[in-house]
Design an enzyme around this catalytic site. Structure first.
Site, PDB file in Angstrom:
ATOM      1  N   ASP A   1     -10.401  -6.854   7.471  1.00 32.29           N
ATOM      2  CA  ASP A   1     -11.605  -7.686   7.627  1.00 32.29           C
ATOM      3  C   ASP A   1     -11.388  -8.771   8.690  1.00 32.29           C
ATOM      4  OD1 ASP A   1      -9.678  -8.837   5.897  1.00 32.29           O
ATOM      5  OD2 ASP A   1     -11.154 -10.138   4.949  1.00 32.29           O
TER       6      ASP A   1
ATOM      7  N   LEU B   1       0.839  -1.202   0.000  1.00 36.00           N
ATOM      8  CA  LEU B   1       0.000   0.000   0.000  1.00 36.00           C
ATOM      9  C   LEU B   1       0.876   1.256   0.000  1.00 36.00           C
ATOM     10  CD1 LEU B   1      -2.732   1.368   0.011  1.00 36.00           C
ATOM     11  CD2 LEU B   1      -2.830   1.046   2.505  1.00 36.00           C
TER      12      LEU B   1
ATOM     13  N   TYR C   1      -3.412 -12.031  14.607  1.00 38.07           N
ATOM     14  CA  TYR C   1      -3.359 -10.897  13.679  1.00 38.07           C
ATOM     15  C   TYR C   1      -4.615 -10.028  13.801  1.00 38.07           C
ATOM     16  CZ  TYR C   1      -3.888  -8.307   9.300  1.00 38.07           C
ATOM     17  OH  TYR C   1      -4.118  -7.320   8.381  1.00 38.07           O
TER      18      TYR C   1
END
Length: 285
Positions: free
Chosen positions: A103, A12, A126
């Protein structure tokens, strides 16, 4: 308008660098983890006092989902302490924090797209550390945007698309799980959405629009469908077989269904979001 970007060498971060020339009105400062280790509060303060940013885009994260199960302290240090440090420094310098989440804060035991208000219930280290990072930011500094995303891929860094292309060149056959459903997100589309949020807020700084937002491409598919489309676009002939998750056990449990509802981000920021298949095709051209 001055923007500091952490995690500049991740996919990103690299996608933001890729689009940065399209925004001459923004002065970007990109820092990789060795230049700006977000777990080091003093280092964060030094960079902020030097750059005086209006916005900080935090793309730095521990994202090795399976490895996190055996390295919980490391995942916590980056995803929680790091997020906490940035929130503290952003508060000190009155900088708006745009933080990327996942998500994986959800358990995936639903059958309709998740909204920003749905109950979080991570199933692994995580996801838990990413959720704890969100909470730390919310507690410390109100001027924040937390953007939850899913299945991020790009021409940069390590990701599912690049793994499939590599395996497609090495193997004649491949099995991919077909009972985990979500939405692939082109990192460049995500980068554009983040910059749009920053520009919109900079133009009209209303605290009513702060908070948590979902962003992914539109549509949904399984990992098998995603792989199939990658091979189709790249004209790779391979014997691709769908398999259940039970045939491919991993240290961390994945959400079975993690499609994100994008209604809020589209309404507030007027975003036009591409379908995942269109975006994958464009990315590959």
């Amino acid at each position: 308008m001055v923007v500091v970007v952490t995690g500049a060498s991740g996919q990103l971060g690299q996608s933001l660098q890729f689009i940065a020339p399209n925004y001459p009105e923004i002065t970007f400062h990109f820092y990789n983890s060795s230049e700006l280790n977000i777990t080091d509060l003093e280092k964060c303060k030094t960079i902020f006092s030097k750059t005086k940013p209006d916005f900080c885009i935090n793309t730095a994260a521990y994202t090795a989902v399976d490895k996190a199960e055996s390295e919980p302290e490391k995942a916590y240090s980056i995803n929680v302490t790091g997020a906490e440090n940035l929130a503290k420094v952003c508060k000190e310098f009155d900088t708006v924090l745009l933080h990327i989440s996942t998500d994986f804060v959800f358990d995936g035991n639903v059958s309709k797209p998740y909204t920003e208000e749905d109950i979080q219930n991570p199933t692994g280290v995580y996801g838990q550390t990413k959720l704890d990072g969100e909470k730390a930011i919310q507690k410390l500094w109100e001027k924040h945007f937390i953007i939850r995303t899913s299945w991020v891929y790009s021409q940069f860094g390590n990701n599912f698309m690049k793994t499939m292309l590599r395996l497609g060149s090495e193997r004649d056959s491949l099995s991919v799980v077909n009972d985990q459903v979500g939405t692939p997100t082109n990192a460049v589309d995500l980068a554009e959405a983040i910059v749009t949020i920053a520009l919109t807020y900079n133009l009209q700084p209303t605290n009513d629009n702060l908070g948590i937002f979902n962003f992914s491409n539109e549509g949904q598919c399984s990992w098998y469908d995603f792989a199939k489309k990658i091979f189709e676009i790249h004209k790779i002939k391979i014997d691709l077989q769908p398999i259940p998750t039970s045939s491919y056990p991993t240290p961390a449990k994945r959400p079975n269904y993690s499609v994100l509802d994008k209604g809020k981000i589209k309404n507030i920021f007027g975003l036009k979001i591409s379908n995942w298949e269109e975006s994958l095709k464009e990315q590959s051209e």
